[in-house]
Design an enzyme around this catalytic site. Structure first.
Site, PDB file in Angstrom:
ATOM      1  N   HIS A 186      -2.422   7.658 -10.869  1.00  0.00           N
ATOM      2  CA  HIS A 186      -1.615   7.174  -9.728  1.00  0.00           C
ATOM      3  C   HIS A 186      -1.571   5.644  -9.676  1.00  0.00           C
ATOM      4  O   HIS A 186      -1.416   5.055  -8.608  1.00  0.00           O
ATOM      5  CB  HIS A 186      -2.167   7.702  -8.395  1.00  0.00           C
ATOM      6  N   SER A 316      10.592 -16.702 -22.948  1.00  0.00           N
ATOM      7  CA  SER A 316      11.417 -17.224 -21.866  1.00  0.00           C
ATOM      8  C   SER A 316      12.159 -18.457 -22.319  1.00  0.00           C
ATOM      9  O   SER A 316      11.660 -19.246 -23.128  1.00  0.00           O
ATOM     10  CB  SER A 316      10.549 -17.564 -20.650  1.00  0.00           C
ATOM     11  N   LYS A 322       5.375 -18.323 -22.644  1.00  0.00           N
ATOM     12  CA  LYS A 322       5.446 -16.948 -22.159  1.00  0.00           C
ATOM     13  C   LYS A 322       5.697 -15.982 -23.313  1.00  0.00           C
ATOM     14  O   LYS A 322       6.528 -16.235 -24.181  1.00  0.00           O
ATOM     15  CB  LYS A 322       6.566 -16.820 -21.126  1.00  0.00           C
ATOM     16  N   GLU A 329      10.311  -3.044 -24.357  1.00  0.00           N
ATOM     17  CA  GLU A 329      11.583  -3.081 -23.647  1.00  0.00           C
ATOM     18  C   GLU A 329      12.713  -2.496 -24.487  1.00  0.00           C
ATOM     19  O   GLU A 329      13.554  -1.743 -23.985  1.00  0.00           O
ATOM     20  CB  GLU A 329      11.891  -4.515 -23.231  1.00  0.00           C
TER      21      GLU A 329
END
Length: 462
Positions: A186, A316, A322, A329
């Site tokens: 959860h 980025s 980054k 993805e």
């Protein structure tokens, strides 16, 4: 551009002189200027296999001249070997039976065969309908080509990519089997397990998907060929379907059969739906794995950060340094497409009216796209991400020590209620489980150390 005149039952049509197709292909090009999605080359290749097989079957049945049969077979082999895809320009968005793609192949084979006969000084001529399409209809050839293409791509592309990914995941699971980390259910802290155990779940998902896809793909071996127009087999010898299936098996090195019920084979595509359902199951598992990877690698300082993944490119255009989980993805976007393809395939397959389903091109286009995308995405995710996963043991150890769910191991000794009180009090006081258990008088330090044994918690049955 120079043209030649081709004829069909509707009259004359101008065809560019450098192209091998005929009137019906040209009409399709002019009538269906829809989108840019061309009929997949896998379908073209399967049609070439099919036409070679039908020519051989007709010869066995003494239903075509030997010279014609052998030339048709030779041209089909030439098309497969040289990949003359520029002569197969039709889009997916055409007649729902795939008639124009069937005729595209018939016309190209006939044109090339006649060219070769003329070069050899022979006056023999091949007709696209009477010879190349002999004993056939688009209604049984297109679904036959669908099954040949679908099974071939699953076996040659999807399953090998799946095996490669599973092998690397299994290697990582073995390497990380002693790394004890906190479990999560959860999205909340749970009892511990090893990183290897967690990844073994991923590996078994891939193993199970391979089994389900392989098992379901057996249904693709049954072919519609021999059913001709509506399933009765009109204009075809009763053994034509069986002989053609035998010839397809010879050419491909795989095993195919003529369907026991051609009425089913022309109007239903439940086999494709079934196999793509298993492929969707794989996609669902890949979504879970890719999401786990990006959650576990989140951070590096404000996320979970228990694993690191390769830095393949800057993450980025504005934030220096980054690094993003781009392979996850890409894979999850592919999964989204596959889910959409499954909805399209399911709906299209439900549209079999009377003796024919007329959504065939969109069904096979989406099926083959799913196979291609998942295969490529698994290889990319495997090589550019999974193979480079490393462990951040410092973060993992910190999370384990800070977890309140280790208290679960105390249940057999002090009961659920007291264990819950320890966890709640430790949380409220920002103290450790050990400090709280001793302070509440439920356990001594020695008892706590004995009962909270991480190795026993991750392998309680050993």
């Amino acid at each position: 551009m120079s043209y030649r005149i081709e004829k069909d039952t509707l009259g004359e049509v101008k065809v560019p002189s450098t192209n091998w197709w005929g009137a019906q292909t040209q009409r399709s090009l002019e009538n269906f200027k829809i989108g840019w999605e061309q009929m997949p080359k896998e379908v073209v290749e399967s049609f070439a296999i099919l036409k070679e097989a039908t020519a051989a079957a007709n010869l066995r049945l003494h239903n075509i001249d030997k010279e014609k049969s052998e030339m048709i077979q030779a041209v089909c082999r030439e098309l497969r070997e040289e990949g003359a895809y520029e002569h197969f320009p039709l889009v997916v968005w055409q007649t729902g039976s795939g008639t124009q793609s069937n005729m595209n192949m018939n016309e190209v084979v006939a044109y090339r065969a006649n060219e070769k006969f003329a070069e050899a000084g022979s006056d023999i001529r091949i007709h696209p309908n009477d010879d190349v399409n002999r004993s056939q209809s688009s209604n049984d050839t297109f679904p036959t080509a669908m099954h040949i293409a679908a099974l071939s791509e699953v076996k040659a592309r999807l399953i090998p990519a799946l095996k490669r990914l599973r092998e690397v995941v299994e290697q990582k699971a073995t390497a990380f089997d002693t790394i004890i980390k906190i479990g999560r259910t959860h999205l909340q802290d749970a009892t511990p397990l090893t990183l290897g155990q967690e990844m073994s779940g991923w590996a078994f998902m891939l193993k199970k998907s391979e089994e389900l896809i392989t098992q379901s793909s057996e249904q693709l071996r049954h072919l519609a060929i021999g059913g001709t127009a509506v399933g009765t087999g009109i204009n075809a010898h009763p053994q034509f379907g069986n002989y053609t299936a035998e010839e397809i098996s010879r050419i491909t090195g795989d095993t195919f059969y003529s369907s026991d019920n051609k009425f089913h084979a022309l109007t239903s595509h439940d086999e494709i739906v079934y196999v793509h359902g298993a492929i969707k199951g794989l996609a669902a598992d890949l979504m879970k794995i890719a999401n786990d990877v990006r959650w576990l690698a989140s951070g590096p300082r404000s996320g979970i950060g228990e694993i690191t993944i390769p830095a393949n490119e800057p993450g980025s255009s504005i934030m220096p340094g980054k690094v993003n989980p781009t392979q996850s993805e890409a894979l999850t976007m592919v999964v989204s497409q596959v889910f959409g393809n499954d909805a399209t395939i399911g709906f299209a397959a439900s549209q079999g009216n009377f003796e024919l389903n007329v959504f065939k091109p969109v069904i096979i286009y989406n099926f083959l796209q799913s196979v291609r995308l998942l295969s490529d995405a698994m290889d990319s995710f495997n090589h550019k991400c999974v193979a480079g996963i490393e462990v951040n043991e410092e973060i993992i150890e910190k999370h384990v020590k800070n977890s309140l769910m280790l208290v679960t191991a105390l249940n057999p000794y002090i009961g659920y209620e007291k264990a819950a009180t320890i966890a709640k009090t430790a949380y409220e006081n920002n103290s450790t489980l050990k400090e709280t258990a001793i302070e509440l008088g439920y356990l001594t330090e020695e008892q706590f150390d004995e009962y909270i044994d991480l190795e026993k918690m991750v392998r309680p049955t050993e």
